[in-house]
Enzyme design. Structure first.
Site, short mmCIF file in Angstrom:
data_model
loop_
_atom_site.label_atom_id
_atom_site.label_comp_id
_atom_site.label_asym_id
_atom_site.label_seq_id
_atom_site.Cartn_x
_atom_site.Cartn_y
_atom_site.Cartn_z
N ASN A 67 3.34 60.29 24.90
CA ASN A 67 2.32 60.23 26.39
C ASN A 67 3.50 60.19 27.57
OD1 ASN A 67 3.89 58.13 24.68
ND2 ASN A 67 3.01 56.30 25.75
N GLU A 69 3.95 58.66 31.45
CA GLU A 69 3.55 57.73 32.28
C GLU A 69 4.01 58.26 33.70
OE1 GLU A 69 3.48 53.65 29.36
OE2 GLU A 69 5.00 53.93 30.94
N CYS A 78 -2.09 60.28 27.87
CA CYS A 78 -1.91 59.94 26.37
C CYS A 78 -1.44 61.06 25.66
CB CYS A 78 -3.11 59.43 25.71
SG CYS A 78 -3.65 57.78 26.82
N GLU A 80 -2.29 61.90 22.58
CA GLU A 80 -3.48 63.07 22.11
C GLU A 80 -3.77 64.12 23.18
OE1 GLU A 80 -3.09 59.80 22.16
OE2 GLU A 80 -4.28 58.73 20.84
N CYS A 112 -7.22 55.80 22.24
CA CYS A 112 -7.76 55.06 23.38
C CYS A 112 -9.54 55.86 23.36
CB CYS A 112 -7.13 54.85 24.63
SG CYS A 112 -7.27 56.51 25.64
N CYS A 115 -9.24 59.27 24.99
CA CYS A 115 -8.68 60.24 24.12
C CYS A 115 -9.87 60.72 23.33
CB CYS A 115 -7.59 60.03 23.55
SG CYS A 115 -5.99 60.17 24.61
ZN LIG Z 1 -5.48 58.02 24.88
#
Ligand SMILES: [Zn+2]
Length: 170
Positions: A67, A69, A78, A80, A112, A115
């Protein structure tokens, strides 16, 4: 029942939890790759590191992602989506398995909602997804990152995102 649901993607296998040691070595390899790339997570704001890996169906190549940010928060990626975006940009759009690792003490961290939809885009057939807890202390202790008794959630994108949106237009 109606014909309008007959093309819905449905999982053939229910979710289960197994031990890391019982998994095929090819699955263990993908989980380990996700563990390792997680160390590169760029998470100055949340501190919540995630690693993901997907194995390309035809070549067997493993694409990893962490991930990433951002100070403005909305542009975050993310793990994925990082992994899949790397794979697609290298010409791979079909995947045999995926793995996701993060760490919360009492729960598996699953992908999430965004994703799940992103993975679904590349799932004309179901994609098994393996989820494990990443235990950072093992790195400092120079232990194996994933160990035989570790619990692994074996799920799949069709389990994670039932009755999902997908276009059937050719
Ligand atoms: Zn995600």
């Amino acid at each position: 029942m109606t014909h309008l649901t007959k093309n819905f993607a449905r999982p053939e296998k229910a979710e289960e939890v197994v031990s890391f040691g019982s998994l095929d070595p090819s699955v263990q390899e993908v989980l380990t790759a996700a563990f390792q790339v997680r160390q590169r997570a760029y998470v100055p704001y949340s501190g919540f590191k995630v690693g993901a890996a997907f194995k390309a169906k035809t070549t067997g190549q493993i694409f990893t992602g962490c991930n990433v940010e951002n100070a403005a928060f909305t542009p975050c990626s993310c793990a994925e989506r990082t992994a899949l975006t790397k794979a697609v940009s290298e010409g791979e759009t079909q995947f045999s398995i995926g793995a996701v690792l993060a760490y919360e003490p009492d729960v598996f961290t699953t992908p999430c909602g965004v994703c799940r939809q992103f993975i679904r885009e590349f799932a004309n057939e179901d994609i098994p997804i393996y989820v494990a807890q990443a235990i950072d202390a093992r790195i400092a202790a120079k232990e194996e990152p994933l160990q035989s008794d570790d619990p692994i959630l074996c799920t799949s994108i069709f389990n994670l995102l039932p009755s999902s949106f997908h276009t059937y237009r050719k």
